[in-house]
Design an enzyme around this catalytic site. Structure first.
Site, PDB file in Angstrom:
ATOM      1  N   ASP A  85       0.890  -1.168   0.010  1.00  0.00           N
ATOM      2  CA  ASP A  85      -0.028  -0.054  -0.009  1.00  0.00           C
ATOM      3  C   ASP A  85       0.817   1.201  -0.078  1.00  0.00           C
ATOM      4  OD1 ASP A  85       0.844  -0.873   2.432  1.00  0.00           O
ATOM      5  OD2 ASP A  85      -0.789   0.447   3.627  1.00  0.00           O
ATOM      6  N   GLU A 143      -0.577  -1.890   5.183  1.00  0.00           N
ATOM      7  CA  GLU A 143       0.305  -2.113   6.346  1.00  0.00           C
ATOM      8  C   GLU A 143      -0.055  -0.761   7.165  1.00  0.00           C
ATOM      9  OE1 GLU A 143       3.443  -1.231   9.261  1.00  0.00           O
ATOM     10  OE2 GLU A 143       3.159   0.102   7.245  1.00  0.00           O
TER      11      GLU A 143
HETATM   12 NI    NI Z   1       6.504   1.189   5.711  1.00  0.00          NI
END
Ligand code: NI
Length: 400
Positions: A85, A143
């Site tokens: 991401d 994340e």
């Molecule tokens: Ni990172």
């Protein structure tokens, strides 16, 4: 040490480097926010298929899992993880592969992690006759956003069938020169919780404080008092951070507002202390507000747990990295109070999260992650993809 195999991996990582750089630039130009990595996942799947690796798609919605079987595939399984991401940041780099999505940027290097793992996959698939066991590839979403894609991948069985004996994660480190990598055994990164406080009083004219209950003054007391949780209550040997970065009092020079909003972060490296500190902070803030005639709504949103690298596995990885890159290119890392959802894997299985140097001062590549000018020296991709392949094989062949 297996010099012939190291040489073979280095030859392949050099050969594949141009296309891995292309992968990185494609991902960098087309970033997607957390849990929206649909096109990124499609791209990764298509690349894996072009190597002859069939991925399982749709794990935790936008994640992928794939396996590369060596000889005797059931002997051991080592997992390798990349996050995919990007961040809500507007890119300021003037590069041909600049983000095409306004306000979204790969400013934490997850494009690097994903493309590097693609390179590692291509290398390992090419030499699968030369190692024993199975390599599990994990490409995860989200994340950067609670609850963290790692926790969802684990829930969706990413570490099962076959069960991973352990897992590696790699992250860019802009303070570390390209060509170098860093390891730390044991406690490495912090748990991180978000704190949301609303302090309520009674607003009114600033000239008549006796008629009001001033939430601004109450909030000031709470901020100062809570620092004593860190300085007087926390064990001095347990790293603890409490920072408030947002305070909103919508009054004016002569207006006392009804309420004040306060937001901050609490970080530490001990789960028991983390829970105790939550209780103590809430009690202290509520008590102060009440004693001063107001009230306080104290909420904590639990973020990622602390990240602990399994010491023996990390030591094996560090020695393997020295064999691969030379002793001068492998450094020891200090504790870092940032958080990372890789921590969830470290709670599920033996794990090692290490750092890949991407800095190049001569080229002006010095910006920190999460800034609009973050970038990397792309020669780090050859280092990252080759090293991870070697770490995986070294771990599969270790007799633990
Ligand atoms: Ni990172």
């Amino acid at each position: 040490m297996n010099n012939a195999l190291i040489a073979r991996i280095k030859t392949l990582s050099a050969e594949f480097a141009p296309e891995i750089i292309q992968d990185r630039q494609h991902l960098h130009a087309n970033p997607e926010l957390s849990f929206k990595e649909y096109n990124t996942a499609k791209y990764v799947a298509q690349r894996l298929r072009s190597f002859g690796i069939e991925p399982q798609e749709g794990v935790a919605e936008t994640g992928l899992v794939a396996h590369i079987e060596g000889k005797n595939p059931s002997s051991k399984t080592v997992a390798l993880r990349a996050d995919m991401d990007a961040l809500p940041i507007k890119e300021e780099n003037d590069v041909p592969y600049k983000s095409k999505v306004d306000g979204v940027m790969h400013a934490c290097g997850h494009d690097v992690h994903t493309s590097s793992l693609l390179g590692t996959a291509k290398i390992l698939n090419k030499i699968r006759e030369e190692f024993e066991g199975t390599v599990k590839l994990i490409f995860q979403p989200g994340e950067e956003l609670i609850p963290g894609g790692a926790s969802l991948m684990i829930k969706d069985g990413a570490l099962e069938s076959p069960k991973a004996n352990n897992i590696f994660g790699q992250h860019v480190q802009p303070f570390l020169p390209v060509g170098k990598v860093g390891f730390r055994e044991g406690m490495y990164m912090a748990s991180a919780d978000e704190i949301y406080v609303t302090v309520k009083g009674k607003g009114g004219h600033g000239a008549m404080p006796d008629n009001n209950i001033d939430p601004v003054v109450i909030t000031a007391h709470i901020i100062v008092a809570l620092q004593q949780i860190v300085s007087r209550v926390a064990n001095p040997k347990t790293p603890t951070v409490l920072s408030f970065g947002k305070i909103i009092a919508q009054g004016a020079t002569n207006i006392i507002p009804n309420e004040v909003k306060l937001e901050g972060t609490f970080r530490t490296l001990d789960e028991k202390w983390r829970a105790t500190a939550h209780e103590k902070m809430k009690k202290m803030a509520e008590g102060i507000a009440e004693a001063m005639g107001g009230s306080c709504d104290f909420k904590i949103l639990n973020g990622y747990p602390f990240l602990k690298n399994e010491p023996q596995m990390t030591n094996r990885a560090k020695l393997a990295a020295i064999d691969f890159l030379g002793e001068e290119n492998v450094v020891d890392l200090d504790i870092w109070m940032a958080a990372e959802d890789f921590a969830y894997y470290t709670q599920s299985t033996d794990a090692c999260f290490y750092r890949l140097g991407v800095r190049n001062e001569a080229k002006g590549i010095v910006s920190s992650v999460h800034t609009p000018t973050f970038n990397i020296d792309e020669t780090s991709l050859e280092v990252g993809s080759g090293l991870m392949a070697w770490l995986a094989i070294n771990e599969l062949h270790s007799n633990v």
